[in-house]
Design an enzyme around this catalytic site. Structure first.
Site, PDB file in Angstrom:
ATOM      1  N   LYS A 198     -64.118  38.816 -37.529  1.00  0.00           N
ATOM      2  CA  LYS A 198     -64.854  37.915 -38.457  1.00  0.00           C
ATOM      3  C   LYS A 198     -64.567  36.685 -37.985  1.00  0.00           C
ATOM      4  CE  LYS A 198     -66.660  34.675 -40.901  1.00  0.00           C
ATOM      5  NZ  LYS A 198     -66.696  33.293 -40.144  1.00  0.00           N
ATOM      6  N   GLU A 273     -51.924  32.260 -42.819  1.00  0.00           N
ATOM      7  CA  GLU A 273     -51.186  31.452 -42.077  1.00  0.00           C
ATOM      8  C   GLU A 273     -52.155  30.194 -42.694  1.00  0.00           C
ATOM      9  OE1 GLU A 273     -48.630  32.171 -39.494  1.00  0.00           O
ATOM     10  OE2 GLU A 273     -48.691  34.014 -40.553  1.00  0.00           O
ATOM     11  N   CYS A 307     -52.750  23.282 -36.923  1.00  0.00           N
ATOM     12  CA  CYS A 307     -51.885  24.014 -37.571  1.00  0.00           C
ATOM     13  C   CYS A 307     -50.919  22.981 -38.238  1.00  0.00           C
ATOM     14  CB  CYS A 307     -51.941  25.026 -38.519  1.00  0.00           C
ATOM     15  SG  CYS A 307     -51.355  26.220 -37.279  1.00  0.00           S
ATOM     16  N   GLU A 404     -54.055  17.790 -45.855  1.00  0.00           N
ATOM     17  CA  GLU A 404     -54.034  18.112 -44.504  1.00  0.00           C
ATOM     18  C   GLU A 404     -54.832  17.249 -43.717  1.00  0.00           C
ATOM     19  OE1 GLU A 404     -55.234  22.170 -42.899  1.00  0.00           O
ATOM     20  OE2 GLU A 404     -53.300  22.196 -41.680  1.00  0.00           O
TER      21      GLU A 404
HETATM   22  P1  NAD Z   1     -61.412  27.943 -43.216  1.00  0.00           P
HETATM   23  O1  NAD Z   1     -60.147  27.940 -44.375  1.00  0.00           O
HETATM   24  O2  NAD Z   1     -62.206  27.064 -44.016  1.00  0.00           O
HETATM   25  O3  NAD Z   1     -61.805  29.220 -43.020  1.00  0.00           O
HETATM   26  C1  NAD Z   1     -61.189  29.690 -41.862  1.00  0.00           C
HETATM   27  C2  NAD Z   1     -61.989  31.229 -41.894  1.00  0.00           C
HETATM   28  O4  NAD Z   1     -61.887  32.465 -43.072  1.00  0.00           O
HETATM   29  C3  NAD Z   1     -62.866  30.974 -40.630  1.00  0.00           C
HETATM   30  O5  NAD Z   1     -63.343  32.409 -39.915  1.00  0.00           O
HETATM   31  C4  NAD Z   1     -64.321  30.848 -41.827  1.00  0.00           C
HETATM   32  O6  NAD Z   1     -66.115  31.290 -41.466  1.00  0.00           O
HETATM   33  C5  NAD Z   1     -63.756  32.067 -43.056  1.00  0.00           C
HETATM   34  N1  NAD Z   1     -63.801  31.962 -44.514  1.00  0.00           N
HETATM   35  C6  NAD Z   1     -64.503  30.725 -45.501  1.00  0.00           C
HETATM   36  N2  NAD Z   1     -64.565  31.166 -46.903  1.00  0.00           N
HETATM   37  C7  NAD Z   1     -63.810  31.812 -46.797  1.00  0.00           C
HETATM   38  C8  NAD Z   1     -63.949  33.170 -48.260  1.00  0.00           C
HETATM   39  N3  NAD Z   1     -64.458  32.885 -49.336  1.00  0.00           N
HETATM   40  N4  NAD Z   1     -63.323  34.944 -47.465  1.00  0.00           N
HETATM   41  C9  NAD Z   1     -63.066  34.816 -46.441  1.00  0.00           C
HETATM   42  N5  NAD Z   1     -63.177  34.047 -44.869  1.00  0.00           N
HETATM   43  C10 NAD Z   1     -63.609  33.061 -45.424  1.00  0.00           C
HETATM   44  O7  NAD Z   1     -60.672  27.098 -41.456  1.00  0.00           O
HETATM   45  P2  NAD Z   1     -60.780  26.348 -40.798  1.00  0.00           P
HETATM   46  O8  NAD Z   1     -61.515  25.453 -41.684  1.00  0.00           O
HETATM   47  O9  NAD Z   1     -62.017  27.194 -40.278  1.00  0.00           O
HETATM   48  O10 NAD Z   1     -59.642  26.236 -40.050  1.00  0.00           O
HETATM   49  C11 NAD Z   1     -59.112  24.988 -40.037  1.00  0.00           C
HETATM   50  C12 NAD Z   1     -57.602  25.848 -40.771  1.00  0.00           C
HETATM   51  O11 NAD Z   1     -56.717  26.826 -40.640  1.00  0.00           O
HETATM   52  C13 NAD Z   1     -56.309  24.676 -41.675  1.00  0.00           C
HETATM   53  O12 NAD Z   1     -56.094  24.765 -42.598  1.00  0.00           O
HETATM   54  C14 NAD Z   1     -55.126  24.915 -40.652  1.00  0.00           C
HETATM   55  O13 NAD Z   1     -54.132  24.356 -40.670  1.00  0.00           O
HETATM   56  C15 NAD Z   1     -55.530  26.088 -40.728  1.00  0.00           C
HETATM   57  N6  NAD Z   1     -54.902  27.116 -39.659  1.00  0.00           N
HETATM   58  C16 NAD Z   1     -53.627  27.648 -39.895  1.00  0.00           C
HETATM   59  C17 NAD Z   1     -52.855  28.260 -38.790  1.00  0.00           C
HETATM   60  C18 NAD Z   1     -50.977  28.606 -39.244  1.00  0.00           C
HETATM   61  O14 NAD Z   1     -50.680  29.559 -37.919  1.00  0.00           O
HETATM   62  N7  NAD Z   1     -50.715  28.491 -39.795  1.00  0.00           N
HETATM   63  C19 NAD Z   1     -53.423  28.450 -37.573  1.00  0.00           C
HETATM   64  C20 NAD Z   1     -54.724  27.361 -36.905  1.00  0.00           C
HETATM   65  C21 NAD Z   1     -55.358  26.715 -38.081  1.00  0.00           C
END
Ligand code: NAD
Length: 500
Positions: A198, A273, A307, A404
Site C-alpha cells: 500500500k 520504522e 526520517c 517531528e
Molecule cells: P503516515 O504515518 O501518515 O503514513 C504512512 C503510510 O501509512 C501511508 O501509506 C498512509 O496511507 C498509511 N496509513 C495512514 N493511516 C493508516 C492507518 N490507520 N492504517 C494503516 N495505514 C495507514 O506517515 P507519512 O506522513 O506518510 O510519512 C512521514 C512519516 O514517516 C514521518 O514520521 C517519518 O519520520 C516517517 N518515516 C520513517 C522512516 C524510518 O525509516 N524510520 C523513513 C521514512 C519516513
C-alpha cells in the site's frame, strides 16, 4: 514565485497515460481499477493534478491478500538462486530506467531531480542487489542436542531452519517513496514472502512503475500485489486483515500505534520504522569545513522530509556563532524551484497541508520566544514551499524541539558541557539517529556509546548503505530495514527435533 514545469519525457508521458488514469491496482499479475472509485495525485510544486489512482478499500485488499496467499507456496518453493536472479534482474531494470523513475518521483513528490537520480533510486537498486545475495545466504543451524531421550539406543538430531513469515503487508510513506518501498520488497522477496503493498496516497506513482518492472524481471503473478488508496481505508484494511502474517510499516509514530492496534486481531508480526528528532552534536574541536555543510545538508536535504533528518542541533558555545552563520548562509544560498528544473536545490514540501504544518511549528516557537535566524516563510504558487529555516533561542520543552516537524527547520541550542549535552540529546521520545562532529576519537567513541539512537554518524549524517541496518529505538520503532538484520523481519525460525 511563478513556477514553470519543464516538459515531461516521452517515457513518463506514456507511463502516466498507462497507469495514471485509474488502472493502478496490481492484483494477481493483472492491472485493474479503471472506472472504479479514485483519487487524484498532484504535482506538489504547482498543485496541479497529474494522475488519477484507484481508491482501493477492503474489497481490493481482500482480493490482493487472497492472491498473495495463493502465490505463497509456489514462491516459497523457488530456489534461493531463482529468487536471487529475479532480484538482480529487477535491479538491472531499475538501473536501466533510472532517469524515468527519478522524473516520476520528482513529479509526484516534488524533490529535486538530483535527489532521486543520484541518491534514492541508486539506493533502491542497491537494496535489490544486496538482497539478491542475501537470498542465497539464508541459513539455519545444526545444534548438538542435550536431550537425554535415547529410545532403543537411538540418538537425537536437532537443527533449525529459516522459513518465510508468509504474506506481508507493506505500508510506506511519501517522503522517499521508491527507496523506502525497495527496503521492504527486496528482503521480503528474498525471504520467500509474498506481498501486498500500500503506497502513500500522495506518492504512489513510482511504486506502480516499480511494479511493472518487477513483473518484467520475473516476479510471478500474485507474489507482489499493489493496492493504492488512503491510509484509513486500504491501509487500515491491510493492517487488520486476518490472512496477513506481517505488517512492515514505515511512517509516523502516530500511525505506527494504529498499526499495532489493528494487528492484534490475528497477532500478526509488526516491524515499525517511525519518526525521529535526531540530534547533531558539534564539539568545539569539530572541523567546520565538514560540519557546516554537513549539518546544513542533514536538515535541508529533501526539504527536511527525511526520517533521520538532523533536526536538533547542539553546538558548543565556543563555535556557536561561526557554525550558525555558516549554516544560515548555506540555507540562503539554496535555489528553490520546480524539482524537474536541473538548477533546483530545494523543492516544495509534499503538500500544502504539510507546508502549513511546518509553518505552524515555526509560528508557535516564535510566539513562545524563539528567534528565527533565517527563513520561516511559506511561499510558491501552491503554497507548498517553505524557506530553509534556522530557529534559535528555544527551550527544551517547546513543541519545535520535541516533535517531528518533517520540514526544512533546524532547531539550534548551544552547550558548554559534554555530559550535559548527551543528556539533552537523549531527552526525546525518539531514538532513530544522531550525529557527532568532532576530531577527538575519544569524544566520538564515548558519544556513539552514550547516544540513544539506532544509528550514530561521526562527522557525517544521512549516510545510507544497503548493507547497514537502519531503524530506531524508543518511539522510533522496532525492527530494522537494510542489512542482514532486515531479513529477520521476514523469516521465522523452525526447530526440528528428530530421533534417528
Ligand atoms: P503516515 O504515518 O501518515 O503514513 C504512512 C503510510 O501509512 C501511508 O501509506 C498512509 O496511507 C498509511 N496509513 C495512514 N493511516 C493508516 C492507518 N490507520 N492504517 C494503516 N495505514 C495507514 O506517515 P507519512 O506522513 O506518510 O510519512 C512521514 C512519516 O514517516 C514521518 O514520521 C517519518 O519520520 C516517517 N518515516 C520513517 C522512516 C524510518 O525509516 N524510520 C523513513 C521514512 C519516513
Amino acid at each position: 514565485m511563478a513556477l514553470v514545469r519543464p516538459p515531461l519525457s516521452p517515457a513518463v508521458t506514456e507511463f502516466l497515460a498507462r497507469r495514471g488514469r485509474g488502472s493502478g491496482l496490481l492484483i494477481d499479475g493483472q492491472w485493474s481499477g479503471e472506472g472504479g472509485e479514485s483519487f487524484a495525485t498532484l504535482d506538489p510544486a504547482l498543485g496541479e493534478e497529474i494522475g488519477v489512482l484507484p481508491r482501493g478499500g477492503a474489497a481490493e485488499i481482500d482480493a490482493a491478500v487472497d492472491a498473495a496467499r495463493r502465490a505463497l507456496a509456489g514462491w516459497k518453493a523457488t530456489t534461493p538462486l531463482n529468487r536471487a536472479k529475479i532480484l538482480w534482474a529487477a535491479a538491472d531494470l531499475i538501473e536501466a530506467h533510472i532517469d524515468e523513475l527519478a522524473e516520476i518521483e520528482t513529479l509526484d513528490q516534488g524533490k529535486p531531480l538530483f535527489v532521486g537520480r543520484w541518491a534514492e533510486i541508486p539506493g533502491a537498486i542497491n537494496q535489490f542487489r544486496f538482497f539478491a545475495g542475501q537470498a542465497m545466504a539464508i541459513e539455519g543451524q545444526v545444534i548438538e542436542s542435550s536431550i537425554d531421550y535415547q529410545p532403543a539406543g537411538r540418538k537425537m538430531a536437532t537443527w533449525t531452519k529459516r522459513e518465510p513469515v508468509g504474506v506481508v503487508g507493506a505500508i510506506v510513506p511519501w517522503n522517499s517513496p521508491l527507496v523506502l518501498t525497495a527496503m521492504k520488497l527486496a528482503p521480503a522477496l528474498a525471504a520467500g514472502c509474498t506481498i501486498v503493498l500500500k503506497p502513500a496516497e500522495n506518492t504512489s506513482l513510482s511504486a506502480l512503475r516499480l511494479g511493472e518492472l518487477l513483473m518484467q524481471a520475473g516476479v510471478p503473478a500474485g507474489v507482489l500485489n499493489i493496492v493504492t488508496g488512503l491510509g484509513g481505508e486500504a491501509g487500515a484494511a491491510l493492517a487488520a486483515h486476518p490472512k496477513v502474517d506481517k505488517i512492515a510499516f514505515t511512517g509516523s509514530t502516530q500511525t505506527g500505534r494504529a498499526i499495532i492496534d489493528a494487528a492484534k486481531g490475528n497477532l500478526k508480526r509488526v516491524s515499525l520504522e517511525l519518526g525521529g528528532k535526531s540530534p547533531m552534536i558539534v564539539m568545539p574541536d569539530a572541523d567546520l569545513e565538514l560540519a557546516i555543510p554537513g549539518v546544513a545538508n542533514a536538515i535541508f536535504f529533501n526539504g527536511g522530509q527525511v526520517c533521520v533528518a538532523g533536526s536538533r542541533l547542539y553546538v558548543h558555545a565556543a563555535i556557536r556563532d561561526e557554525l550558525l552563520e555558516g549554516v544560515a548562509k548555506y540555507a540562503r544560498g539554496l535555489t528553490a524551484g520546480h524539482g524537474l528544473d536541473p538548477a533546483t536545490q530545494m523543492g516544495p514540501l509534499v503538500s500544502r497541508l504539510q507546508a502549513e504544518r511546518v509553518e505552524s511549528f515555526v509560528a508557535g516557537a516564535k510566539a513562545a520566544g524563539a528567534s528565527v535566524l533565517t527563513g520561516g516563510e511559506r511561499f510558491g504558487d501552491a503554497g507548498t514551499f517553505v524557506q530553509p529555516t534556522v530557529v534559535a533561542d528555544v527551550t527544551p520543552d517547546m513543541a519545535i524541539v520535541r516533535e517531528e516537524v518533517f520540514g526544512p527547520v533546524l532547531v539550534a541550542q548551544s552547550f558548554d558541557d559534554a555530559d550535559a549535552v548527551i543528556a539533552a540529546a537523549n531527552d526525546s521520545d525518539y531514538g532513530l539517529a544522531a550525529s557527532v562532529w568532532t576530531q577527538s576519537l575519544s569524544h566520538a567513541h564515548r558519544m556513539a556509546d552514550a547516544l540513544e539512537a539506532g544509528t550514530v554518524w561521526i562527522n557525517c549524517h544521512l549516510m545510507y548503505d544497503a548493507a547497514l541496518p537502519i531503524g530506531g529505538i524508543k518511539q522510533s520503532g522496532h525492527g530494522r530495514d537494510s542489512g542482514r538484520a532486515a531479513l529477520d523481519n521476514y523469516l521465522e525460525w523452525k526447530t526440528v527435533c528428530a530421533v534417528v
